[in-house]
Design an enzyme around this catalytic site. Structure first.
Site, PDB file in Angstrom:
ATOM      1  CB  ALA A  62      46.553  44.169  48.872  1.00  0.00           C
ATOM      2  N   GLY A 101      41.392  45.187  49.225  1.00  0.00           N
ATOM      3  CA  GLY A 101      41.928  46.435  49.773  1.00  0.00           C
ATOM      4  C   GLY A 101      41.320  47.655  49.114  1.00  0.00           C
ATOM      5  CD  GLU A 104      40.418  45.453  53.492  1.00  0.00           C
ATOM      6  OE1 GLU A 104      41.353  45.327  52.677  1.00  0.00           O
ATOM      7  OE2 GLU A 104      40.381  44.835  54.564  1.00  0.00           O
ATOM      8  CD  GLU A 124      40.150  40.982  50.825  1.00  0.00           C
ATOM      9  OE1 GLU A 124      39.021  40.566  50.498  1.00  0.00           O
ATOM     10  OE2 GLU A 124      40.395  42.189  51.027  1.00  0.00           O
TER      11      GLU A 124
HETATM   12  N1  T1G Z   1      47.688  42.731  42.554  1.00  0.00           N
HETATM   13  C1  T1G Z   1      48.635  42.659  41.614  1.00  0.00           C
HETATM   14  N2  T1G Z   1      48.391  42.513  40.287  1.00  0.00           N
HETATM   15  C2  T1G Z   1      47.104  42.439  39.921  1.00  0.00           C
HETATM   16  C3  T1G Z   1      46.032  42.498  40.844  1.00  0.00           C
HETATM   17  C4  T1G Z   1      46.373  42.648  42.218  1.00  0.00           C
HETATM   18  N3  T1G Z   1      45.438  42.733  43.156  1.00  0.00           N
HETATM   19  N4  T1G Z   1      44.863  42.382  40.144  1.00  0.00           N
HETATM   20  C5  T1G Z   1      45.193  42.268  38.861  1.00  0.00           C
HETATM   21  N5  T1G Z   1      46.527  42.296  38.714  1.00  0.00           N
HETATM   22  C6  T1G Z   1      47.257  42.220  37.453  1.00  0.00           C
HETATM   23  C7  T1G Z   1      46.977  40.905  36.734  1.00  0.00           C
HETATM   24  O1  T1G Z   1      47.859  39.892  37.202  1.00  0.00           O
HETATM   25  C8  T1G Z   1      47.270  41.308  35.300  1.00  0.00           C
HETATM   26  O2  T1G Z   1      48.686  41.353  35.180  1.00  0.00           O
HETATM   27  C9  T1G Z   1      46.788  42.750  35.225  1.00  0.00           C
HETATM   28  O3  T1G Z   1      46.773  43.236  36.588  1.00  0.00           O
HETATM   29  C10 T1G Z   1      45.400  42.863  34.652  1.00  0.00           C
HETATM   30  O4  T1G Z   1      44.584  41.979  35.426  1.00  0.00           O
HETATM   31  C11 T1G Z   1      44.698  43.913  52.046  1.00  0.00           C
HETATM   32  C12 T1G Z   1      45.002  41.459  51.071  1.00  0.00           C
HETATM   33  C13 T1G Z   1      40.660  43.821  38.991  1.00  0.00           C
HETATM   34  C14 T1G Z   1      38.776  42.444  38.100  1.00  0.00           C
HETATM   35  O5  T1G Z   1      41.627  39.660  44.316  1.00  0.00           O
HETATM   36  O6  T1G Z   1      40.039  40.352  39.944  1.00  0.00           O
HETATM   37  O7  T1G Z   1      43.315  43.272  48.659  1.00  0.00           O
HETATM   38  O8  T1G Z   1      48.878  39.577  33.397  1.00  0.00           O
HETATM   39  O9  T1G Z   1      43.935  40.567  33.456  1.00  0.00           O
HETATM   40  O10 T1G Z   1      40.485  41.166  33.425  1.00  0.00           O
HETATM   41  O11 T1G Z   1      42.575  43.058  52.351  1.00  0.00           O
HETATM   42  O12 T1G Z   1      42.417  41.801  37.877  1.00  0.00           O
HETATM   43  O13 T1G Z   1      48.792  42.014  32.785  1.00  0.00           O
HETATM   44  O14 T1G Z   1      50.821  41.072  33.975  1.00  0.00           O
HETATM   45  O15 T1G Z   1      42.750  40.339  35.707  1.00  0.00           O
HETATM   46  O16 T1G Z   1      40.502  43.740  33.629  1.00  0.00           O
HETATM   47  C15 T1G Z   1      42.150  41.414  46.378  1.00  0.00           C
HETATM   48  C16 T1G Z   1      42.210  40.597  41.684  1.00  0.00           C
HETATM   49  C17 T1G Z   1      43.615  41.358  46.582  1.00  0.00           C
HETATM   50  C18 T1G Z   1      41.327  41.344  42.674  1.00  0.00           C
HETATM   51  C19 T1G Z   1      40.544  43.310  36.576  1.00  0.00           C
HETATM   52  N6  T1G Z   1      41.849  41.793  45.004  1.00  0.00           N
HETATM   53  N7  T1G Z   1      42.119  41.167  40.353  1.00  0.00           N
HETATM   54  O17 T1G Z   1      40.343  42.269  35.657  1.00  0.00           O
HETATM   55  O18 T1G Z   1      42.466  42.435  34.276  1.00  0.00           O
HETATM   56  S1  T1G Z   1      44.019  40.869  48.219  1.00  0.00           S
HETATM   57  C20 T1G Z   1      41.621  40.847  44.065  1.00  0.00           C
HETATM   58  C21 T1G Z   1      41.023  40.945  39.581  1.00  0.00           C
HETATM   59  C22 T1G Z   1      43.661  42.234  49.160  1.00  0.00           C
HETATM   60  C23 T1G Z   1      43.503  43.358  51.341  1.00  0.00           C
HETATM   61  C24 T1G Z   1      43.763  42.088  50.641  1.00  0.00           C
HETATM   62  C25 T1G Z   1      41.084  41.514  38.199  1.00  0.00           C
HETATM   63  C26 T1G Z   1      40.261  42.785  37.974  1.00  0.00           C
HETATM   64  P1  T1G Z   1      49.334  40.985  33.740  1.00  0.00           P
HETATM   65  P2  T1G Z   1      43.419  41.197  34.696  1.00  0.00           P
HETATM   66  P3  T1G Z   1      40.892  42.396  34.149  1.00  0.00           P
END
Ligand code: T1G
Length: 687
Positions: A62, A101, A104, A124
């Site tokens: 998400a 997500g 999911e 999450e």
């Molecule tokens: N939402 C918004 N921005 C995100 C994002 C996300 N989920 N993930 C990464 N970014 C942005 C990050 O801030 C950075 O921004 C850029 O993308 C590159 O990220 C409904 C509620 C996928 C392994 O927890 O683990 O889903 O600094 O530097 O090293 O059930 O990003 O460039 O402006 O980390 O290649 C669950 C979080 C969400 C995954 C890639 N998902 N992200 O790593 O790039 S909650 C996560 C990561 C959810 C649902 C629930 C990593 C990555 P900027 P990066 P990377």
């Protein structure tokens, strides 16, 4: 449709997610997926649908920037329901990252293909929420309840093989995600790839596993909110899917409201925000060979960190016996990495460490760091020798407080000089303070940040002052702890109160672990400039003079050899010191202790921001989250300050100033914020 690329190839409809940088499932992407699914459903020539991600990820999850804002239709659960309800088979190809997500969405498809190297999981809970788009309901239907509990309550990320073994994916295939989506959607039609609706799979109940998980989480994570809501939602997965999804959604919404979610999301962004430095546009150099001067605890730790990141290292120590000890320490560090599964034994055995007593052996190194005794003259001499031995190399110091600008002035190439402040143990601790001198060239700073990323560190840019960001602030709040002891609290009460706040250890336990001599050296260094009105306790000095330096000597504030618990010989020292100060001791509640400790931390942290030592408040948060054990779900001292509000903090300082006006002074930045209602969060957003 913008956020997706759709095409029809033969009888296959392809939907490629195209929302850089990581296909976070923001509103635009969610809307585009629903529209594309409707279009494919209505297209008579389309008999199967392939989902895949363009760029580096399937779907990262998400869009966490939307958390806390009013949700906008279609919500992600709705997107998942549309995919699962498709009358035409839907195959998802997971590459890069299919997290939260993203996973999911994948498990609402009718079959899944994992590309090697993909990261799969439900992170999450690390963000203070629970899977909110069917993960707690469809996940167990594929993996069984016990494995779903293990994934969802830990946020653990797994690879393709484990995902296949767990039943989260059906095949592993390497290749271009779009090509794979085309191939395997076709395979779904020929029967080569079986497909099924996840929601229709029955789950074997397992109340024993759920009850055990609940008990274990009560024991280990009683202070957190989300993990328990995970188990609560999973418990509903044996019932009808719609009911389970409703229970999951209620749990998710409860987590969204929790302050822990805000703190954990802030910590997530802190890790990334600190990479945004003024020198980001400069060209970082390629570093291929590292020199480390000094084979003591820090030198061997730093050498280990670089070796673990794949760099050849030349470690120099004057005396052979000290060098031998350093080699042994590096060996132990690397063995630990093998034991933790971070490295294969054969890789560890082949690590390119050159250990020598000759500075001349540093030739060819393009970055050399010194980690010798914390004395200006000693470091100046070593830096000069480094400069001569490695013309053209970046010169770095690991000093934890010496003036980087003053050291730079002793060099011929001050623009090539920078501070790389590692935290012990250097091969484990995530934080790296990059201390930028007035004359440090931008590309040297950019190179330091690129190195930090390669080392797997969280690099935070610091200006030059005594203690940089972390130690400067720590020295201030440690004084508040010493004053509390003078006034009547015991070290044990203070440690317990700060553990109750969420720290893994209290300040006196930390001192015992690090060694009381470190604080002693700092106090001696500050003695000449100490304000005459500063309340000063000699208890810790006396303990050091007695050789009670903490764990490494078997006793400090606590006993480690020949007993446990408080060191009984400390209480009389405290009593005597109170008498010397003419203090009638009083008791303190845990709340009063936390209030003083955190107000002192926030005060000095505010000054560090105001003086520009830290680029932004969020940089200070990163320092304390990744270097000082600040509870992650509280987001760091500046995020915590925003939950209190500047006006309340200023009022507390003014109240405490009644007893000690020298120590308790209102930083002007906080006074301004109290007047305007400003927050540190706003400062983080200022470009
Ligand atoms: N939402 C918004 N921005 C995100 C994002 C996300 N989920 N993930 C990464 N970014 C942005 C990050 O801030 C950075 O921004 C850029 O993308 C590159 O990220 C409904 C509620 C996928 C392994 O927890 O683990 O889903 O600094 O530097 O090293 O059930 O990003 O460039 O402006 O980390 O290649 C669950 C979080 C969400 C995954 C890639 N998902 N992200 O790593 O790039 S909650 C996560 C990561 C959810 C649902 C629930 C990593 C990555 P900027 P990066 P990377």
């Amino acid at each position: 449709m913008g956020a997706v690329a759709t095409e029809i190839v033969g009888r296959i409809g392809l939907i490629g997610f195209d929302s850089p940088p990581v296909n976070a499932a923001g509103h635009a992407l969610r809307m585009a997926i629903v529209e594309a699914m409707a279009a494919m459903a209505a297209e008579p020539g389309v008999e199967a649908i392939g989902l895949y991600g363009k760029g580096r990820a399937f779907i990262a999850g998400a869009d966490i920037t939307e958390f806390g804002k009013p949700p906008r239709d279609p919500w992600l659960p709705e997107v998942c329901n549309v995919i699962e309800a498709s009358a035409k088979p839907v195959v998802a190809v997971l590459h890069g990252a299919a997290l939260g997500g993203g996973l999911e969405v994948a498990i609402s498809a009718h079959a899944r293909i994992a590309v090697p190297g993909v990261a799969v999981g439900f992170p999450e809970v690390t963000l203070g929420v629970i899977p909110g788009a069917g993960g707690t309901q469809r996940g167990p239907r594929l993996t069984g309840i016990p494995k779903a509990i293990g994934l969802i309550t830990t946020g653990r990320r797994i690879g393709a093989d484990e995902a296949l073994e767990m039943g989260l994916v059906d095949r592993i295939a390497d290749g271009d995600p779009r090509e794979l989506a085309l191939h395997w959607a076709e395979a779904a039609l020929t029967g080569e790839l079986p497909t099924r609706r996840t929601g229709g799979i029955a789950v074997t109940p397992d109340d024993a596993a759920l009850d055990a998980a609940e008990a274990q989480l009560r024991e280990t994570q009683g202070h957190l909110f989300a993990p328990h809501k995970c188990v609560e939602a999973i418990r509903a997965c044996t019932g009808p899917l719609p009911e389970g999804l409703a229970i999951e959604r209620a749990g998710f919404n409860a987590c969204i409201e929790s302050p822990q979610r805000a703190g954990l999301i802030h910590a997530f962004f802190a890790e990334r925000a600190v990479q945004k430095i003024p020198e980001a546009g400069a060209t970082a150099r390629d570093i291929t060979k590292i020199g480390v001067i000094g084979a003591g605890t820090m030198g061997s730790g730093i050498a280990s960190a670089f070796l673990l990141a794949g760099y050849p290292v030349t470690m120099v120590e004057r005396a052979q016996d000290a060098l031998d000890r350093g080699i042994s320490t590096v060996g132990k560090n690397l063995d630990g990495a093998v034991k933790r599964g971070r490295m294969a034994q054969e890789t560890r055995d082949a690590l390119p460490l050159t250990a020598t007593t000759e500075m001349g052996d540093l030739s060819g190194c393009d970055l050399v760091i010194e980690a010798v005794f914390e004395d200006f003259e000693v470091k100046r001499e070593v830096l000069s020798a480094m400069e001569d031995a490695c013309p053209g190399a970046i010169l770095a110091t690991n000093t934890s407080y010496l003036d980087v600008n003053a050291l730079a002035q002793t060099l011929k190439r001050p623009e090539e000089f920078i501070g790389l402040h590692f935290f012990s143990p250097a091969h484990v601790m995530k934080l790296l303070e990059v201390v930028v001198g007035d004359r440090t060239a931008p590309e040297v700073t950019a190179t330091a940040f690129k190195l930090g990323k390669r080392l797997g560190k969280i690099a935070v840019r610091s200006g030059v002052c005594d203690g940089f960001i972390g130690n400067r602030v720590m020295n201030h709040y440690r004084k508040a702890a010493d004053h509390l002891v003078l006034d009547g609290a015991s070290p044990q009460e203070i440690d317990a109160a700060m553990r109750g706040f969420g720290f893994a250890m209290g300040p006196f336990e930390v001192s015992d672990l690090a060694g009381l001599d470190i604080g002693w050296a700092t106090r001696k260094r500050h003695a000449a400039t100490r304000h005459p009105d500063e309340r000063y306790s000699t208890v810790a000095d006396t303990m050091c003079e007695n050789g009670w330096l903490g764990r490494k000597t078997g006793r400090g504030w606590y006993l480690y050899e020949g007993g446990s618990g408080p060191n009984p010989e400390v209480a009389p020292l405290i009593e005597a010191e109170r008498v010397r100060h003419g203090i009638a001791p009083r008791s303190f509640t845990a709340e009063e202790i936390v209030e003083r400790y955190m107000t002192a931390m926030i005060s000095e942290a505010s000054r560090v921001v105001e003086e520009g030592i830290a680029l932004r408040p969020i940089d200070v948060d990163a320092v304390f989250l990744f270097g000082y054990g600040f509870p992650r779900w509280r987001g760091g001292p500046m995020h915590h300050a925003d939950t209190l509000g500047a006006a309340e903090i200023v009022a507390t300082i003014e109240r405490l100033a009644g007893d000690d006006p020298q120590f308790w002074q209102v930083p002007s930045i906080l006074a301004r914020m109290a007047e305007t209602g400003g927050t540190f969060a706003e400062m983080n957003r200022e470009e």
